[in-house]
Scaffold this active site. Structure first.
Site, PDB file in Angstrom:
ATOM      1  CG  LEU A 358      -1.807  -1.216   1.425  1.00 33.92           C
ATOM      2  CD1 LEU A 358      -2.688  -1.027   2.634  1.00 33.92           C
ATOM      3  CD2 LEU A 358      -2.633  -1.511   0.177  1.00 33.92           C
ATOM      4  CB  CYS A 359       0.779   4.335  -1.940  1.00 33.59           C
ATOM      5  SG  CYS A 359      -0.982   4.553  -2.275  1.00 33.59           S
ATOM      6  CB  THR A 360      -0.244   4.358   3.698  1.00 29.09           C
ATOM      7  OG1 THR A 360      -0.146   4.838   5.057  1.00 29.09           O
ATOM      8  CG2 THR A 360      -0.636   2.894   3.724  1.00 29.09           C
TER       9      THR A 360
END
Length: 408
Positions: A358-360
């Site tokens: 995930l892009c977090t």
């Protein structure tokens, strides 16, 4: 901390972790892909049987489905325990369809809707009422249906379970009815309009402190005796809650049940007013937490300045608790291992941070852990993952592929 050294009851098949009678690669073939959760029947059975052997015979064991509502697991647990606790209408249907007697199913939670209450009354299960409004709604709906509702009152005791992972009592809480309000409520209830079954006293969860659990039980039994003395009808049971924890992090060890069980036996002998009443211990995480493993696969390895990252195909959207975003104040690693290199766990290792897709920056599986040299395609196994895993995670976040579960 490497779970296989100190915590896990799982077996190894040569160099691969084995769950049930299958290796991780075999499980991947069964479910089609990673990531997945795998649950071990033998560990579930052993956990329940060991607990029953330790506890006094007077204690009935109930499973709180909210810890893991995976239907095959719930069906497997049905003959192992004496009852189920549910926290929604969907869990109630799951419990009923497992074959558990409605008389042994309770429904807790502070936000039950009228539809929830109606369904519970029709099903014949017991509502653990958490407010006077809920009691009145149940009575009114029971009149409409010409069915007496089964009601127990969940108590918010004045005491709390010290050092618990989640404090569910003491002070102001949305759960249950404050104990000081109970005498007037019991005096005003119309017992002709309901089947009053007992009390649910729940103070906290996830506790590994023997002294705290013993103190909680002492206060719980004393409160139960006071409640019985002011209840004008005979009750069926006292649910003393749970609170027993499992070890997750470095420095934690499994709970020693012997002093807890000895104290319960003493309390049962001391409180004669409880001799004809069922005593229920309701547990979720303790029964299923250690029987599950979350498995994802390394899809990339990269270096960023001084840190090596292993990027996996699974992450916080499947296992929010492991990411540290489900109740942890300071994030700590769950025990992890390279599931296809179990023979190398104690060999030369490297420091690596394992992350999800995930892009977090919150998507962390294990931060700065020592693992054998990783390669693309390796399996990352997260232990202690049988409770509050798939159902407690935002699986739709970023529209990632679906997760698989399997009971072996």
């Amino acid at each position: 901390m490497k779970a296989h050294d100190t915590l896990t009851p799982f077996e190894q098949e040569q160099h691969q972790l084995k769950i049930g009678n299958k290796t991780l690669s075999q499980i991947e073939m069964l479910v089609g892909s990673t990531p997945y959760y795998a649950y071990d029947r033998a560990i579930l059975s052993k956990t329940v049987s060991s607990l029953k052997e330790a506890l006094p015979e007077r204690i009935s064991l109930h499973y709180a489905i909210k810890a893991n509502p995976y239907p095959p697991l719930v069906n497997f647990m049905r003959p192992l325990v004496s009852g189920f606790d549910v926290a929604s209408a969907k869990e109630m249907l799951l419990a009923i369809q497992s074959g558990m007697s409605p008389n042994e199913i309770s429904f807790a939670g502070p936000g039950k809707t009228e539809d929830d209450i109606r369904a519970a009354i029709v099903a014949g299960i017991t509502l653990h009422a958490e407010s006077t409004t809920e009691i009145q709604r149940a009575v009114d709906i029971g009149k409409q249906l010409s069915i007496k509702p089964n009601i127990a009152i969940r108590i918010n005791p004045a005491f709390e379970l010290k050092a618990s992972g989640m404090k569910m009592a003491g002070g102001a809480k949305p759960f249950g009815i404050d104990e000081e309000q109970i005498p007037s409520i019991l005096a005003e209830l119309d017992y002709q309009m309901l089947n009053f079954r007992g009390f649910h006293i729940y103070a906290g969860s996830q506790n590994l402190k023997i002294e705290a659990i013993i103190e909680m039980h002492q206060k719980t039994f004393a409160l139960a005796e006071r409640l019985i003395s002011i209840t004008p009808v005979q009750i069926d049971y006292i649910n003393i809650g749970g609170g027993l924890g499992i070890p997750y992090f470095a420095g934690e060890t499994r709970l020693n049940l012997a002093p807890v069980a000895d104290n319960l036996a003493t309390l049962i002998a001391q409180h004669s007013s409880l001799c004809d009443i069922e005593l229920i211990m309701e547990l979720g995480r303790y029964l299923v937490g250690e029987a599950g493993v979350y498995v994802s696969k390394v899809v990339d390895i990269k270096a960023s300045r001084e840190t090596t990252y292993a990027v996996c195909d699974g992450g916080l959207h499947h296992h929010l608790a492991n990411s540290g975003n489900f109740g942890q104040v300071i994030r700590k690693n769950y025990p992890v291992a390279v599931g296809n290199k179990m023979d190398l766990q104690n060999a030369d290792t490297e420091t690596v941070t394992v992350v999800g897709p995930l892009c977090t920056p919150l998507d962390i599986i294990a931060d700065k852990v020592q693992l054998p040299a990783l390669e693309i395609g390796d399996y990352i196994a997260v232990y202690q993952s049988g409770a509050y895993g798939a159902s407690a995670s935002p699986q739709s976040f970023l529209s990632q592929p679906e997760l698989s579960e399997i009971l072996l």
